[in-house]
Design a protein around this motif. Structure first.
Motif, PDB file in Angstrom:
ATOM      1  N   LEU A  61       3.838 -10.642  -2.398  1.00 63.42           N
ATOM      2  CA  LEU A  61       2.690  -9.875  -2.888  1.00 63.42           C
ATOM      3  C   LEU A  61       2.837  -8.394  -2.553  1.00 63.42           C
ATOM      4  O   LEU A  61       2.505  -7.525  -3.374  1.00 63.42           O
ATOM      5  N   THR A  62       3.342  -8.109  -1.365  1.00 61.32           N
ATOM      6  CA  THR A  62       3.542  -6.718  -0.955  1.00 61.32           C
ATOM      7  C   THR A  62       4.571  -6.036  -1.849  1.00 61.32           C
ATOM      8  O   THR A  62       4.391  -4.876  -2.266  1.00 61.32           O
ATOM      9  N   TYR A  63       5.654  -6.736  -2.171  1.00 62.09           N
ATOM     10  CA  TYR A  63       6.630  -6.192  -3.119  1.00 62.09           C
ATOM     11  C   TYR A  63       5.978  -5.966  -4.480  1.00 62.09           C
ATOM     12  O   TYR A  63       6.243  -4.966  -5.156  1.00 62.09           O
ATOM     13  N   TRP A  64       5.135  -6.915  -4.910  1.00 60.78           N
ATOM     14  CA  TRP A  64       4.459  -6.801  -6.210  1.00 60.78           C
ATOM     15  C   TRP A  64       3.655  -5.509  -6.264  1.00 60.78           C
ATOM     16  O   TRP A  64       3.709  -4.764  -7.249  1.00 60.78           O
ATOM     17  N   LEU A  65       2.917  -5.232  -5.210  1.00 62.44           N
ATOM     18  CA  LEU A  65       2.082  -4.040  -5.177  1.00 62.44           C
ATOM     19  C   LEU A  65       2.906  -2.765  -5.006  1.00 62.44           C
ATOM     20  O   LEU A  65       2.630  -1.745  -5.647  1.00 62.44           O
ATOM     21  N   TYR A  66       3.931  -2.811  -4.140  1.00 61.76           N
ATOM     22  CA  TYR A  66       4.745  -1.612  -3.889  1.00 61.76           C
ATOM     23  C   TYR A  66       5.429  -1.157  -5.175  1.00 61.76           C
ATOM     24  O   TYR A  66       5.327   0.004  -5.580  1.00 61.76           O
ATOM     25  N   PHE A  67       6.139  -2.073  -5.838  1.00 64.46           N
ATOM     26  CA  PHE A  67       6.858  -1.680  -7.041  1.00 64.46           C
ATOM     27  C   PHE A  67       5.928  -1.599  -8.254  1.00 64.46           C
ATOM     28  O   PHE A  67       6.232  -0.904  -9.227  1.00 64.46           O
ATOM     29  N   GLY A  68       4.787  -2.289  -8.190  1.00 58.96           N
ATOM     30  CA  GLY A  68       3.777  -2.111  -9.221  1.00 58.96           C
ATOM     31  C   GLY A  68       3.267  -0.685  -9.232  1.00 58.96           C
ATOM     32  O   GLY A  68       3.051  -0.086 -10.295  1.00 58.96           O
ATOM     33  N   GLN A  69       3.094  -0.117  -8.036  1.00 57.46           N
ATOM     34  CA  GLN A  69       2.692   1.284  -7.935  1.00 57.46           C
ATOM     35  C   GLN A  69       3.745   2.202  -8.551  1.00 57.46           C
ATOM     36  O   GLN A  69       3.418   3.156  -9.259  1.00 57.46           O
TER      37      GLN A  69
END
Length: 407
Positions: A28-36
Motif C-alpha cells: 500500500l505504501t508503494y501504491w501511494l508513493y508511486f501514485g503520487q
C-alpha cells in the motif's frame, strides 16, 4: 506537528517475523508513493504552464528542485544506517513532505514555487531509500519477493495517472497539486503502520565510508550508466504531457499512454527476479538502456502515430521497471548490509538527483515551447546510448557478482 511526530516514533518499528499484514502495508505504501509520482511527474509541467511559466522556466524549476535529490538521500540514509531507525526516518520524511508541499498554494512566483518544491523534495528523498531497504529485508524472511511488493507502486502510478489526466479535462490545471496533498497525507498515515525486521546487532556493522565502495569500478560504472539514463528522461518527465497536448491528444489520452507504460512495468516486476537470475545484471542493464535510446528516437520522429507512442511506452517496462529492479538487486548484492541505505542514497543522489537535474535543465533549454521537440528527444536518445555503451568498461562477471570485487 510535534505531537504527531512523537506519536509516530512511539509506534512499533521492528518485528522479528514478516507477517502477511506487514507485506500488504508495504504494498500500500508503494501504491501511494508511486501514485503520487503518477500525479506530479507527468502533470507538473501542465500545472506550471497554467501558472504562466515558459518552457525554459519549467525546465529550470525542474532542475533546481531535482538538485535536492543530491544532498537529501545521503543525509537521511546516513542517519537511518547509524540509528537503525529507517522506519522513523521514513515517517518523518512523509510528514514534512506533505506540510512543505502544501505551501504551493501560497506561492505564485518562480522562486517561491522553486522553494516550495525544493524543500518538499528534500524531505521526499527520506522515503524511498528506507522503503526499499525495509522491503528487501522483509521479503528475505517471507515467501514473497521484491517484485511482488514493488509492482503495487506501478499499479498506484497507473490508477492516479489516469484519474488525474481525466480530472485535468474537467477541472483546472491546479488539479495535480490538490490531488497530491491528499495522496501525500495518506502516504504518511500508511507509514505509521509499517514494521521492519529487528535491528542488526552492533557486531554486524561495517566500519568505514560508503565511498570506498562507490569508487570501485563496477559500482562507478553502474552509477554513470544510471545517471546517463536519468539525463535522458529529462525530456519525458518535463514535457511529455505538453508534447502530447501540442500533438492534439487529450489529457485523458495522455494519462492512458503513461498508464500503459506503467502497466507493462507491472508485468516486468512479476518476472524480474527470474530475469535477473537468468540473464544477470549487466545484460539486463545494457538491453534496457539501449532500448530506451530507441524509445526516445521513436518519440522524436514518429509521435504523431498512436501505435508508435504505445510501443514506446511498452519499452518503459524496461527503461524504468527492469532497470530499477536490477539496480536495487545490484546494490543489495554488491554492498555490505550496513551500507544498503547509503548505497540506495548514492544511487538516488547521483543518478536521479544530478542526472535528473541535468536532464531537466537541458531539456528545458532545448524545448523552446515545443518547437525543438525533435532535437530534445534525439538528445535524450544520445545520452541513453552513451550510458549503455559505458557498461562495456566493466566486466560482466564482476557486475553480476560472479567474480571478486575490484578494490
Amino acid at each position: 506537528m510535534l505531537y504527531i511526530w512523537r506519536y509516530a516514533l512511539t509506534l512499533p518499528s521492528h518485528s522479528s517475523v514478516t507477517s502477511k499484514k506487514s507485506l500488504i502495508i508495504l504494498a500500500l505504501t508503494y501504491w501511494l508513493y508511486f501514485g503520487q509520482l503518477g500525479v506530479l511527474v507527468p502533470y507538473l509541467g501542465i500545472f506550471l504552464d497554467g501558472r504562466g511559466f515558459s518552457s525554459q522556466d519549467i525546465g529550470e524549476l525542474f532542475a533546481v528542485i531535482t538538485l535536492a535529490r543530491i544532498l537529501g538521500p545521503g543525509l537521511w540514509a546516513g542517519v537511518a544506517d547509524k540509528t537503525g531507525n529507517a522506519v522513523g526516518i521514513m515517517r518523518l520524511g512523509c510528514l514534512l513532505t506533505v506540510l512543505t508541499f502544501s505551501s504551493v498554494f501560497y506561492f505564485s512566483s518562480f522562486w517561491g514555487l522553486t522553494f516550495a518544491f525544493g524543500l518538499m523534495m528534500m524531505f521526499w528523498t527520506a522515503v524511498l531509500p528506507q522503503l526499499e531497504v525495509i522491503t528487501m529485508n522483509a521479503v528475505s524472511t517471507s515467501t514473497a519477493n521484491y517484485g511482488q511488493i514493488r509492482l503495487w507502486g506501478s499499479i498506484g502510478f497507473i490508477c492516479l495517472t489516469v484519474t488525474a489526466g481525466k480530472a485535468l479535462d474537467i477541472f483546472s490545471t491546479e488539479t495535480p497539486v490538490y490531488v497530491s496533498v491528499g495522496v501525500l497525507s495518506l502516504l504518511f498515515i500508511s507509514t505509521l503502520f509499517i514494521t521492519a525486521p529487528a535491528k542488526k546487532s552492533k557486531t554486524e556493522s561495517e566500519p568505514g565510508s560508503i565511498w570506498r565502495f562507490v569508487k570501485q569500478k563496477p559500482f562507478a560504472i553502474f552509477i554513470f550508466a544510471s545517471a546517463c539514463l536519468q539525463i535522458s528522461f529529462g525530456a519525458f518527465y518535463g514535457f511529455f504531457a505538453l508534447y502530447m497536448r501540442d500533438l492534439g491528444y487529450s489529457g485523458q489520452q495522455t494519462g492512458v499512454f503513461i498508464a500503459f507504460g506503467v502497466l507493462a512495468e507491472v508485468g516486468i516486476f512479476l518476472v524480474a527476479r527470474h530475469l535477473i537470475s537468468r540473464f544477470g545484471v549487466w545484460n539486463l542493464l545494457f538491453a534496457s538502456i539501449t532500448l530506451t535510446a530507441l524509445r526516445w528516437y521513436l518519440l522524436a520522429d514518429f509521435a504523431q502515430h498512436i501505435s508508435v507512442i504505445v510501443f514506446s511506452q511498452v519499452i518503459h517496462a524496461l527503461s524504468f521497471g527492469l532497470t530499477h529492479a536490477v539496480s536495487v538487486h545490484f546494490i543489495h548484492q554488491y554492498l555490505p548490509a550496513a551500507f544498503h541505505s547509503r548505497g540506495q542514497a548514492v544511487y538516488i543522489s547521483i543518478a536521479f538527483g544530478l542526472g535528473g537535474a541535468s536532464g531537466n535543465y537541458l531539456a528545458g533549454q532545448q524545448w523552446s515551447q515545443g518547437t525543438n521537440a525533435y532535437e530534445t528527444f534525439v538528445t535524450a536518445a544520445v545520452f541513453a546510448a552513451v550510458g549503455a555503451l559505458s557498461l562495456f568498461l566493466c566486466s560482466k562477471k564482476v557486475m553480476d557478482g560472479k567474480a571478486p570485487q575490484q578494490a
